[in-house]
Design a protein around this motif. Structure first.
Motif, PDB file in Angstrom:
ATOM      1  N   VAL A  36       0.843  -1.198   0.000  1.00 51.20           N
ATOM      2  CA  VAL A  36       0.000   0.000   0.000  1.00 51.20           C
ATOM      3  C   VAL A  36       0.878   1.248   0.000  1.00 51.20           C
ATOM      4  N   GLY A  37       2.066   1.173   0.591  1.00 48.13           N
ATOM      5  CA  GLY A  37       3.002   2.295   0.540  1.00 48.13           C
ATOM      6  C   GLY A  37       3.407   2.613  -0.887  1.00 48.13           C
ATOM      7  N   ALA A  38       3.712   1.573  -1.655  1.00 47.71           N
ATOM      8  CA  ALA A  38       4.076   1.768  -3.066  1.00 47.71           C
ATOM      9  C   ALA A  38       2.890   2.315  -3.852  1.00 47.71           C
ATOM     10  N   GLN A  39       1.697   1.831  -3.528  1.00 46.83           N
ATOM     11  CA  GLN A  39       0.483   2.297  -4.207  1.00 46.83           C
ATOM     12  C   GLN A  39       0.220   3.773  -3.884  1.00 46.83           C
ATOM     13  N   VAL A  40       0.356   4.143  -2.627  1.00 49.41           N
ATOM     14  CA  VAL A  40       0.124   5.537  -2.223  1.00 49.41           C
ATOM     15  C   VAL A  40       1.178   6.453  -2.854  1.00 49.41           C
ATOM     16  N   LEU A  41       2.415   5.986  -2.933  1.00 50.53           N
ATOM     17  CA  LEU A  41       3.456   6.785  -3.578  1.00 50.53           C
ATOM     18  C   LEU A  41       3.105   7.058  -5.040  1.00 50.53           C
ATOM     19  N   GLN A  42       2.655   6.031  -5.741  1.00 48.89           N
ATOM     20  CA  GLN A  42       2.267   6.197  -7.147  1.00 48.89           C
ATOM     21  C   GLN A  42       1.068   7.142  -7.281  1.00 48.89           C
ATOM     22  N   MET A  43       0.081   6.988  -6.382  1.00 49.08           N
ATOM     23  CA  MET A  43      -1.100   7.862  -6.415  1.00 49.08           C
ATOM     24  C   MET A  43      -0.715   9.311  -6.123  1.00 49.08           C
ATOM     25  N   ARG A  44       0.194   9.512  -5.168  1.00 51.86           N
ATOM     26  CA  ARG A  44       0.639  10.870  -4.836  1.00 51.86           C
ATOM     27  C   ARG A  44       1.312  11.510  -6.042  1.00 51.86           C
ATOM     28  N   ASP A  45       2.192  10.753  -6.695  1.00 53.39           N
ATOM     29  CA  ASP A  45       2.901  11.299  -7.852  1.00 53.39           C
ATOM     30  C   ASP A  45       1.948  11.571  -9.017  1.00 53.39           C
ATOM     31  N   ASP A  46       0.991  10.654  -9.243  1.00 51.52           N
ATOM     32  CA  ASP A  46       0.002  10.870 -10.306  1.00 51.52           C
ATOM     33  C   ASP A  46      -0.836  12.115 -10.035  1.00 51.52           C
ATOM     34  N   LEU A  47      -1.297  12.255  -8.786  1.00 50.94           N
ATOM     35  CA  LEU A  47      -2.097  13.423  -8.411  1.00 50.94           C
ATOM     36  C   LEU A  47      -1.298  14.709  -8.605  1.00 50.94           C
ATOM     37  N   THR A  48      -0.048  14.702  -8.196  1.00 44.94           N
ATOM     38  CA  THR A  48       0.797  15.888  -8.336  1.00 44.94           C
ATOM     39  C   THR A  48       0.929  16.285  -9.802  1.00 44.94           C
ATOM     40  N   LYS A  49       1.197  15.309 -10.655  1.00 40.66           N
ATOM     41  CA  LYS A  49       1.405  15.600 -12.079  1.00 40.66           C
ATOM     42  C   LYS A  49       0.154  16.182 -12.734  1.00 40.66           C
ATOM     43  N   VAL A  50      -1.018  15.571 -12.488  1.00 38.30           N
ATOM     44  CA  VAL A  50      -2.227  16.066 -13.160  1.00 38.30           C
ATOM     45  C   VAL A  50      -2.704  17.379 -12.553  1.00 38.30           C
ATOM     46  N   ALA A  51      -2.525  17.536 -11.235  1.00 34.49           N
ATOM     47  CA  ALA A  51      -2.964  18.785 -10.600  1.00 34.49           C
ATOM     48  C   ALA A  51      -2.125  19.958 -11.092  1.00 34.49           C
ATOM     49  N   TYR A  52      -0.814  19.775 -11.166  1.00 36.20           N
ATOM     50  CA  TYR A  52       0.046  20.870 -11.624  1.00 36.20           C
ATOM     51  C   TYR A  52      -0.013  21.056 -13.137  1.00 36.20           C
ATOM     52  N   ALA A  53      -0.626  20.111 -13.832  1.00 34.94           N
ATOM     53  CA  ALA A  53      -0.873  20.295 -15.266  1.00 34.94           C
ATOM     54  C   ALA A  53      -2.210  21.007 -15.480  1.00 34.94           C
ATOM     55  N   GLY A  54      -2.982  21.232 -14.392  1.00 28.22           N
ATOM     56  CA  GLY A  54      -4.259  21.935 -14.485  1.00 28.22           C
ATOM     57  C   GLY A  54      -5.393  21.089 -15.017  1.00 28.22           C
ATOM     58  N   GLN A  55      -5.294  19.775 -14.957  1.00 28.04           N
ATOM     59  CA  GLN A  55      -6.319  18.876 -15.492  1.00 28.04           C
ATOM     60  C   GLN A  55      -7.344  18.556 -14.398  1.00 28.04           C
ATOM     61  N   VAL A  56      -8.463  19.259 -14.430  1.00 33.04           N
ATOM     62  CA  VAL A  56      -9.476  19.144 -13.387  1.00 33.04           C
ATOM     63  C   VAL A  56     -10.077  17.736 -13.341  1.00 33.04           C
ATOM     64  N   GLY A  57     -10.492  17.205 -14.476  1.00 32.74           N
ATOM     65  CA  GLY A  57     -11.127  15.892 -14.508  1.00 32.74           C
ATOM     66  C   GLY A  57     -10.212  14.787 -13.999  1.00 32.74           C
ATOM     67  N   MET A  58      -8.967  14.824 -14.430  1.00 35.66           N
ATOM     68  CA  MET A  58      -8.029  13.790 -13.978  1.00 35.66           C
ATOM     69  C   MET A  58      -7.652  13.978 -12.507  1.00 35.66           C
ATOM     70  N   THR A  59      -7.632  15.218 -12.044  1.00 35.61           N
ATOM     71  CA  THR A  59      -7.372  15.469 -10.627  1.00 35.61           C
ATOM     72  C   THR A  59      -8.500  14.882  -9.792  1.00 35.61           C
ATOM     73  N   ARG A  60      -9.740  15.108 -10.223  1.00 35.17           N
ATOM     74  CA  ARG A  60     -10.886  14.536  -9.492  1.00 35.17           C
ATOM     75  C   ARG A  60     -10.834  13.010  -9.504  1.00 35.17           C
ATOM     76  N   ALA A  61     -10.466  12.426 -10.639  1.00 32.55           N
ATOM     77  CA  ALA A  61     -10.380  10.967 -10.732  1.00 32.55           C
ATOM     78  C   ALA A  61      -9.299  10.431  -9.785  1.00 32.55           C
ATOM     79  N   ASP A  62      -8.167  11.119  -9.730  1.00 35.35           N
ATOM     80  CA  ASP A  62      -7.094  10.685  -8.826  1.00 35.35           C
ATOM     81  C   ASP A  62      -7.500  10.853  -7.362  1.00 35.35           C
ATOM     82  N   LEU A  63      -8.222  11.919  -7.049  1.00 36.59           N
ATOM     83  CA  LEU A  63      -8.726  12.095  -5.681  1.00 36.59           C
ATOM     84  C   LEU A  63      -9.714  10.991  -5.326  1.00 36.59           C
ATOM     85  N   ASP A  64     -10.552  10.590  -6.305  1.00 33.94           N
ATOM     86  CA  ASP A  64     -11.499   9.493  -6.081  1.00 33.94           C
ATOM     87  C   ASP A  64     -10.782   8.177  -5.783  1.00 33.94           C
ATOM     88  N   LYS A  65      -9.638   7.949  -6.427  1.00 31.54           N
ATOM     89  CA  LYS A  65      -8.866   6.723  -6.187  1.00 31.54           C
ATOM     90  C   LYS A  65      -8.140   6.777  -4.848  1.00 31.54           C
TER      91      LYS A  65
END
Length: 176
Positions: A42-71
Motif C-alpha cells: 500500500v506504501g508503493a500504491q500511495v506513492l504512485q497515487m501521490r505522484d500521479d495526483l501531483t502531475k495532473v494537478a500541476y498540469a491543471g487537469q481538473v477531470g483527472m485530478t478529481r479521478a485521482d482524488l477518487d482513487k
C-alpha cells in the motif's frame, strides 16, 4: 541410552525449527507499520497515487485530478481505519486528515460555487509548493496540504525508505 540420545536430537531439531520459524515471523512482523508486505504494497500504491495526483494537478487537469482524488480517498480511509494495515497511530491520524482534504478538494472541484469548509490544521508542516494553475486554484491550499500529508503517511508506511520528492514542475521564470 539410545532413547535419550534420540530425544535430545529431537529436542534440538524441534528447538532449531522453532527458532528459525520465530525469527522469520519477527522479521516479517509490522513494527510501527513497517515490514508487512501488505503495508509495503500500500506504501508503493500511495506513492504512485501521490505522484500521479501531483502531475495532473500541476498540469491543471481538473477531470483527472478529481479521478485521482477518487482513487486516493478510499485508500486513505482504509489507512485511517487501521483495520486492514498495521500502522502507527500518528500515521492513522494523518491519513484521516488527508482523507478530509481529498474529499473536500473533490467536493469543491465538483461544485466551484460551493464554500470551502474549515478543516483542522495538519499535525505536520506544509512545505512551500507553488499554487496550482487556473481552474484548480480554488483547491490549491487543500491539495498542497493533502500532498504534504500523503508524503508524511509514506514515511510511516515505507519506514526508513525516504519517499521520493514530489514531481512538482519548476516555477516559471519571470519574463519568459
Amino acid at each position: 541410552m539410545k532413547g535419550k540420545i534420540g530425544r535430545i536430537i529431537a529436542l534440538v531439531a524441534a528447538g532449531s525449527l522453532l527458532a528459525v520459524g520465530t525469527a522469520g515471523m519477527a522479521s516479517a512482523s509490522p513494527v510501527g507499520g513497517k515490514g508487512s508486505s501488505a503495508t509495503e504494497a500500500v506504501g508503493a500504491q500511495v506513492l504512485q497515487m501521490r505522484d500521479d495526483l501531483t502531475k495532473v494537478a500541476y498540469a491543471g487537469q481538473v477531470g483527472m485530478t478529481r479521478a485521482d482524488l477518487d482513487k486516493l480517498s478510499p485508500v486513505l480511509a482504509d489507512l485511517a481505519a487501521g483495520k486492514r494495515y498495521t500502522i502507527q497511530s500518528e500515521t492513522q491520524q494523518l491519513s484521516s486528515a488527508a482523507q478530509l482534504r481529498a474529499d473536500e478538494s473533490n467536493r469543491l472541484l465538483g461544485d466551484p460555487t460551493a464554500t470551502a469548509r474549515q478543516l483542522p490544521p495538519l499535525p505536520i508542516p506544509v512545505p512551500t509548493l507553488p499554487d496550482l494553475p487556473g481552474p484548480l486554484k480554488i483547491v490549491s491550499d487543500l491539495v498542497k496540504a493533502l500532498l504534504a500529508a500523503v508524503t508524511g503517511i509514506l514515511g510511516g508506511l515505507l519506514g526508513a525508505v525516504p519517499p521520493l520528492p514530489l514531481p512538482v514542475p519548476p516555477l516559471p521564470v519571470p519574463g519568459k
